[in-house]
Write an enzyme that holds these catalytic residues in place. Sequence first.
Site, PDB file in Angstrom:
ATOM      1  N   LYS A 119       0.860  -1.181   0.000  1.00 38.72           N
ATOM      2  CA  LYS A 119       0.000   0.000   0.000  1.00 38.72           C
ATOM      3  C   LYS A 119       0.894   1.229   0.000  1.00 38.72           C
ATOM      4  CE  LYS A 119      -3.099   2.875   2.580  1.00 38.72           C
ATOM      5  NZ  LYS A 119      -3.467   3.299   3.943  1.00 38.72           N
ATOM      6  N   GLY A 180      -7.621   9.681  10.081  1.00 38.51           N
ATOM      7  CA  GLY A 180      -7.838   9.795  11.514  1.00 38.51           C
ATOM      8  C   GLY A 180      -8.884  10.800  11.941  1.00 38.51           C
ATOM      9  N   GLY A 207     -10.815   8.384   6.962  1.00 44.15           N
ATOM     10  CA  GLY A 207     -11.941   9.262   7.241  1.00 44.15           C
ATOM     11  C   GLY A 207     -13.151   8.593   7.843  1.00 44.15           C
ATOM     12  N   ASN A 228      -8.532   2.116  10.216  1.00 42.79           N
ATOM     13  CA  ASN A 228      -7.724   1.784  11.379  1.00 42.79           C
ATOM     14  C   ASN A 228      -8.230   2.524  12.616  1.00 42.79           C
ATOM     15  OD1 ASN A 228      -4.155   2.028  12.220  1.00 42.79           O
ATOM     16  ND2 ASN A 228      -5.809   1.032  13.261  1.00 42.79           N
ATOM     17  N   THR A 229      -8.133   3.861  12.597  1.00 43.55           N
ATOM     18  CA  THR A 229      -8.460   4.652  13.777  1.00 43.55           C
ATOM     19  C   THR A 229      -9.884   4.426  14.254  1.00 43.55           C
ATOM     20  OG1 THR A 229      -6.935   6.337  12.943  1.00 43.55           O
ATOM     21  CG2 THR A 229      -8.371   6.976  14.752  1.00 43.55           C
TER      22      THR A 229
END
Length: 277
Positions: A119, A180, A207, A228-229
Amino acid sequence: MSGTAEEIRDRASAAERRVDEPLVVAGVSYRSRLLVGTGKYKDFEQTREAIEASGAEIVTVAIRRTNIGQNPDEPNLLDFLTPDKYTILPNTAGCFEAKSAVRTCRLARELLDGHDLVKLEVLGDEKTLFPHVTDTLVAAEELVKDGFKVMVYTNDDPIIAKRLEDMGCVAVMPLAAPIGSGLGVRNPYNILTIVENAGVPILVDAGVGTASDAAIAMELGCDGVLMNTAIAQAKDPVLMASAMKKAIEAGREAFLAGRMPRKRYASASSPIDGTIF
């Protein structure tokens, strides 16, 4: 829509096949359309638990921040998320120029015994983490020439997305909002345009804040979502991971089903016209 019992069964079977169509990236099929990151958890054990709950099969790892063997005296993420169970997707998070990103991908290939799916993200600003588009193009071109299968993080510009596809990237990953931020899909019309013109998988990257954001991305026709976040920073990451799994599935089904047209005002579900008495 009416029909014989056999016709109805055939339509239902066809619908199920569409829902069950795998996500195909670089010729490999995946059942899950949710891709997850491994950062920001309290420890590797919580990372493992959340990712198991998410059902994800592709797990992205920041090579510059996470130990996957570079530091033999520290805990190794691959002891918790083994490559025989997950597709490990090395990423170039923290790189702010093309040269650094290319070098990081080559390090990942060495650490992972020739693994070539990566990535690519080249950042342009430390505060917003927006992509550095010109350096992204430079790095993508070099990596593709070097034999890498590149999944690329970019902005939501349909022209750039198509150019990255034409360069040979195996998936294009436009942001929904800043990394994030948890702001959700801020520009659905650009994402929709990217999807409509794509010949490779389009995955929203960055986002997403909660399950409804993931569902909206899938309802736009995206092939998947990377996050992720939204999971790692939830009050209960494992429960949020489970919620995201369901949201991805629901959004995919809603896209395939085709939503009703939007109207300025309601129409009666039992209209007077056509009634018998």
